[in-house]
Design a protein around this motif. Structure first.
Motif, PDB file in Angstrom:
ATOM      1  N   GLU A 132       0.854  -1.324  -0.016  1.00  0.00           N
ATOM      2  CA  GLU A 132      -0.103   0.115  -0.243  1.00  0.00           C
ATOM      3  C   GLU A 132       0.767   1.184  -0.057  1.00  0.00           C
ATOM      4  O   GLU A 132       0.294   2.386  -0.494  1.00  0.00           O
ATOM      5  N   MET A 133       1.973   1.057   0.697  1.00  0.00           N
ATOM      6  CA  MET A 133       3.280   2.267   0.566  1.00  0.00           C
ATOM      7  C   MET A 133       3.351   2.714  -0.926  1.00  0.00           C
ATOM      8  O   MET A 133       3.863   4.042  -0.995  1.00  0.00           O
ATOM      9  N   LEU A 134       3.081   1.962  -1.770  1.00  0.00           N
ATOM     10  CA  LEU A 134       3.746   2.260  -3.205  1.00  0.00           C
ATOM     11  C   LEU A 134       2.674   3.156  -3.992  1.00  0.00           C
ATOM     12  O   LEU A 134       2.866   3.627  -5.129  1.00  0.00           O
ATOM     13  N   HIS A 135       1.250   2.800  -3.380  1.00  0.00           N
ATOM     14  CA  HIS A 135       0.281   3.650  -4.127  1.00  0.00           C
ATOM     15  C   HIS A 135       0.016   3.411  -5.591  1.00  0.00           C
ATOM     16  O   HIS A 135      -0.328   4.275  -6.495  1.00  0.00           O
ATOM     17  N   LEU A 136      -0.092   2.066  -5.816  1.00  0.00           N
ATOM     18  CA  LEU A 136       0.120   1.369  -7.182  1.00  0.00           C
ATOM     19  C   LEU A 136      -1.090   0.327  -7.301  1.00  0.00           C
ATOM     20  O   LEU A 136      -1.242  -0.073  -8.451  1.00  0.00           O
ATOM     21  N   GLY A 137      -1.689   0.148  -6.283  1.00  0.00           N
ATOM     22  CA  GLY A 137      -2.710  -0.989  -6.192  1.00  0.00           C
ATOM     23  C   GLY A 137      -2.260  -2.337  -6.275  1.00  0.00           C
ATOM     24  O   GLY A 137      -2.868  -3.097  -6.454  1.00  0.00           O
ATOM     25  N   LEU A 138      -0.893  -2.523  -6.041  1.00  0.00           N
ATOM     26  CA  LEU A 138      -0.325  -3.825  -6.211  1.00  0.00           C
ATOM     27  C   LEU A 138      -0.730  -4.668  -5.067  1.00  0.00           C
ATOM     28  O   LEU A 138      -0.766  -6.022  -5.042  1.00  0.00           O
ATOM     29  N   GLU A 139      -1.192  -4.051  -3.982  1.00  0.00           N
ATOM     30  CA  GLU A 139      -1.864  -4.810  -2.705  1.00  0.00           C
ATOM     31  C   GLU A 139      -3.216  -5.726  -3.329  1.00  0.00           C
ATOM     32  O   GLU A 139      -3.100  -6.750  -2.573  1.00  0.00           O
ATOM     33  N   LEU A 149       4.083  -6.859 -14.703  1.00  0.00           N
ATOM     34  CA  LEU A 149       4.007  -5.258 -14.444  1.00  0.00           C
ATOM     35  C   LEU A 149       4.935  -4.563 -15.332  1.00  0.00           C
ATOM     36  O   LEU A 149       5.507  -4.932 -16.011  1.00  0.00           O
ATOM     37  N   SER A 150       4.564  -3.341 -15.447  1.00  0.00           N
ATOM     38  CA  SER A 150       5.240  -2.168 -16.119  1.00  0.00           C
ATOM     39  C   SER A 150       6.572  -2.046 -15.545  1.00  0.00           C
ATOM     40  O   SER A 150       6.810  -2.515 -14.410  1.00  0.00           O
ATOM     41  N   GLY A 151       7.593  -1.364 -16.294  1.00  0.00           N
ATOM     42  CA  GLY A 151       8.926  -1.327 -15.591  1.00  0.00           C
ATOM     43  C   GLY A 151       8.808  -0.500 -14.379  1.00  0.00           C
ATOM     44  O   GLY A 151       9.688  -0.708 -13.447  1.00  0.00           O
ATOM     45  N   GLY A 152       8.152   0.668 -14.466  1.00  0.00           N
ATOM     46  CA  GLY A 152       8.036   1.301 -13.088  1.00  0.00           C
ATOM     47  C   GLY A 152       7.408   0.472 -12.021  1.00  0.00           C
ATOM     48  O   GLY A 152       8.008   0.760 -11.010  1.00  0.00           O
ATOM     49  N   GLU A 153       6.285  -0.283 -12.102  1.00  0.00           N
ATOM     50  CA  GLU A 153       5.778  -1.099 -11.063  1.00  0.00           C
ATOM     51  C   GLU A 153       6.896  -1.974 -10.688  1.00  0.00           C
ATOM     52  O   GLU A 153       6.801  -2.325  -9.393  1.00  0.00           O
ATOM     53  N   ARG A 154       7.661  -2.783 -11.569  1.00  0.00           N
ATOM     54  CA  ARG A 154       8.582  -3.541 -11.236  1.00  0.00           C
ATOM     55  C   ARG A 154       9.712  -2.952 -10.334  1.00  0.00           C
ATOM     56  O   ARG A 154      10.262  -3.780  -9.265  1.00  0.00           O
ATOM     57  N   GLN A 155      10.118  -1.866 -10.631  1.00  0.00           N
ATOM     58  CA  GLN A 155      11.100  -1.289 -10.129  1.00  0.00           C
ATOM     59  C   GLN A 155      10.729  -0.707  -8.601  1.00  0.00           C
ATOM     60  O   GLN A 155      11.461  -0.943  -7.728  1.00  0.00           O
ATOM     61  N   ALA A 156       9.302  -0.313  -8.456  1.00  0.00           N
ATOM     62  CA  ALA A 156       8.953   0.098  -7.317  1.00  0.00           C
ATOM     63  C   ALA A 156       8.866  -1.326  -6.350  1.00  0.00           C
ATOM     64  O   ALA A 156       9.042  -1.243  -5.159  1.00  0.00           O
ATOM     65  N   LEU A 157       8.203  -2.377  -7.038  1.00  0.00           N
ATOM     66  CA  LEU A 157       8.390  -3.733  -6.216  1.00  0.00           C
ATOM     67  C   LEU A 157       9.699  -4.078  -5.887  1.00  0.00           C
ATOM     68  O   LEU A 157      10.104  -4.609  -4.685  1.00  0.00           O
ATOM     69  N   SER A 158      10.635  -3.898  -6.656  1.00  0.00           N
ATOM     70  CA  SER A 158      12.193  -4.191  -6.407  1.00  0.00           C
ATOM     71  C   SER A 158      12.714  -3.533  -5.202  1.00  0.00           C
ATOM     72  O   SER A 158      13.348  -3.917  -4.472  1.00  0.00           O
ATOM     73  N   LEU A 159      12.273  -1.923  -5.227  1.00  0.00           N
ATOM     74  CA  LEU A 159      12.567  -1.120  -4.222  1.00  0.00           C
ATOM     75  C   LEU A 159      12.068  -1.591  -2.860  1.00  0.00           C
ATOM     76  O   LEU A 159      12.752  -1.841  -1.687  1.00  0.00           O
ATOM     77  N   LEU A 160      10.825  -2.011  -2.767  1.00  0.00           N
ATOM     78  CA  LEU A 160       9.947  -2.606  -1.590  1.00  0.00           C
ATOM     79  C   LEU A 160      10.771  -3.723  -1.017  1.00  0.00           C
ATOM     80  O   LEU A 160      11.001  -3.960   0.129  1.00  0.00           O
ATOM     81  N   MET A 161      11.090  -4.804  -1.872  1.00  0.00           N
ATOM     82  CA  MET A 161      11.677  -6.076  -1.572  1.00  0.00           C
ATOM     83  C   MET A 161      13.164  -5.788  -0.932  1.00  0.00           C
ATOM     84  O   MET A 161      13.345  -6.685  -0.167  1.00  0.00           O
ATOM     85  N   ALA A 162      13.705  -4.741  -1.507  1.00  0.00           N
ATOM     86  CA  ALA A 162      15.121  -4.660  -1.090  1.00  0.00           C
ATOM     87  C   ALA A 162      15.248  -3.726   0.550  1.00  0.00           C
ATOM     88  O   ALA A 162      16.132  -4.048   1.032  1.00  0.00           O
ATOM     89  N   THR A 163      13.883  -3.336   0.718  1.00  0.00           N
ATOM     90  CA  THR A 163      13.911  -2.374   2.014  1.00  0.00           C
ATOM     91  C   THR A 163      12.943  -2.901   3.145  1.00  0.00           C
ATOM     92  O   THR A 163      13.528  -2.522   4.238  1.00  0.00           O
ATOM     93  N   PHE A 164      11.916  -3.625   2.923  1.00  0.00           N
ATOM     94  CA  PHE A 164      11.157  -3.854   3.922  1.00  0.00           C
ATOM     95  C   PHE A 164      11.320  -4.781   4.882  1.00  0.00           C
ATOM     96  O   PHE A 164      10.964  -5.220   6.179  1.00  0.00           O
ATOM     97  N   ALA A 184      10.328   7.431 -13.206  1.00  0.00           N
ATOM     98  CA  ALA A 184      11.330   7.722 -12.470  1.00  0.00           C
ATOM     99  C   ALA A 184      11.135   8.808 -11.231  1.00  0.00           C
ATOM    100  O   ALA A 184      11.631   8.605 -10.278  1.00  0.00           O
ATOM    101  N   GLU A 185      10.272   9.739 -11.422  1.00  0.00           N
ATOM    102  CA  GLU A 185       9.882  10.624 -10.340  1.00  0.00           C
ATOM    103  C   GLU A 185       9.154   9.783  -9.418  1.00  0.00           C
ATOM    104  O   GLU A 185       9.277  10.104  -8.323  1.00  0.00           O
ATOM    105  N   LEU A 186       8.284   8.781  -9.748  1.00  0.00           N
ATOM    106  CA  LEU A 186       7.513   8.244  -8.559  1.00  0.00           C
ATOM    107  C   LEU A 186       8.554   7.169  -7.991  1.00  0.00           C
ATOM    108  O   LEU A 186       8.458   7.428  -6.649  1.00  0.00           O
ATOM    109  N   VAL A 187       9.400   6.725  -8.432  1.00  0.00           N
ATOM    110  CA  VAL A 187      10.219   5.601  -7.745  1.00  0.00           C
ATOM    111  C   VAL A 187      11.106   6.697  -6.948  1.00  0.00           C
ATOM    112  O   VAL A 187      11.590   6.120  -5.596  1.00  0.00           O
ATOM    113  N   THR A 188      11.692   7.903  -7.413  1.00  0.00           N
ATOM    114  CA  THR A 188      12.676   8.711  -6.630  1.00  0.00           C
ATOM    115  C   THR A 188      11.893   9.249  -5.454  1.00  0.00           C
ATOM    116  O   THR A 188      12.273   9.118  -4.144  1.00  0.00           O
TER     117      THR A 188
END
Length: 264
Positions: A132-139, A149-164, A184-188
């Motif tokens: 839910e933190m990603l605000h992308l509806g992936l939950e 997933l799109s490239g942005g969605e996958r990168q957001a998921l990768s970021l979550l996986m690397a940090t949670f 890029a702005e979203l992931v930033t």
């Protein structure tokens, strides 16, 4: 939290193709430091990340994480301490596995092994909360294949996986470079929020100088395998792209018409 002491790494030693990738680099990050790294291609940025992650072993020098010497510790054994997001959105997830299966594998870094134990109702609820933190509806798409997933969605998921799992060190290796500007702005923005929430000690390589100035509390510039410039939190507040380019030119002691292209 992270200490690099006199790191030296050479490739193809003793051959005509010999290249010194890192030339006695020392760097210290306190807990919660967010350091952005800029520099030209071949400056040693990716080699530095690979030395920290254990993908490469330094020829000389030492690497310590959270007070422990990990210089010779293999990459898979450092995985519990380090989260990493790569430039390629395809690199951080398993495309033929579902979102929840990818998250379960990432969660196993903290000691939970196997997908069966990793996909309990309690664990799914935890995953949904974090997604839910990603605000992308992936939950609401836990059963979707990551490869869809799109490239942005996958990168957001990768970021979550690397940090949670709240790693000791987070390595971001040009993790927005392959995305379109809006993604890029979203992931930033997600990077800023997640790093702040977990107070993660972070090292981020980027070719985007404005991004390097906007994120983090410290900045370093690399060239020819060395750290040639450092800015602490106070100094970084006054930096601009033009001032960085001037500093690069001054340190190298030569005029280059392509300075801006070299660093961006």
């Amino acid at each position: 939290m992270l200490q690099l002491n006199q790191i030296f790494k050479v490739f193809n030693e003793g051959t005509p193709d010999e290249k010194i990738a890192l030339d006695h680099v020392s760097l210290k990050l306190k807990k919660g430091d967010f350091v952005t790294v800029i520099g030209s291609n071949g400056a040693g940025k990716s080699t530095l990340m690979n030395i920290i992650s254990g993908k490469l072993i330094t020829d000389v020098g030492s690497v310590s994480i959270d007070g422990k010497n990990v210089t010779t510790v293999k990459e898979h054994r450092r995985a519990k301490l380090i989260g990493r997001v790569f430039q390629d959105p395809m690199a951080g997830t398993a495309p033929h596995m579902t979102i929840e299966e990818n998250l379960a594998i990432a969660y196993s870094r903290v000691g939970v092994r196997g997908l069966r134990s990793g996909l309990s109702k309690k664990r799914r609820d935890f995953f949904k909360e974090k997604l839910e933190m990603l605000h992308l509806g992936l939950e609401n798409r836990l059963q979707a294949k990551a490869g869809l997933l799109s490239g942005g969605e996958r990168q957001a998921l990768s970021l979550l996986m690397a940090t949670f799992t709240e790693p000791k060190i987070l390595l971001l290796d040009e993790h927005t470079a392959a995305l379109d500007p809006s993604r890029a702005e979203l992931v930033t923005q997600l990077t800023k929020e997640i790093v702040n929430e977990y107070h993660l000690t972070t090292l981020m390589v980027t070719h985007n100088m404005q991004q390097a100035l906007d994120l983090g509390n410290r900045l370093i510039m690399m060239d020819k395998g060395q750290i040639i410039f450092e800015a602490d939190e106070e100094k970084k507040k006054d930096l601009t792209i033009d001032r960085l380019l001037e500093e690069f030119q001054r340190i190298r002691g030569e005029k280059m018409n392509s300075d801006r292209a070299v660093l961006i």
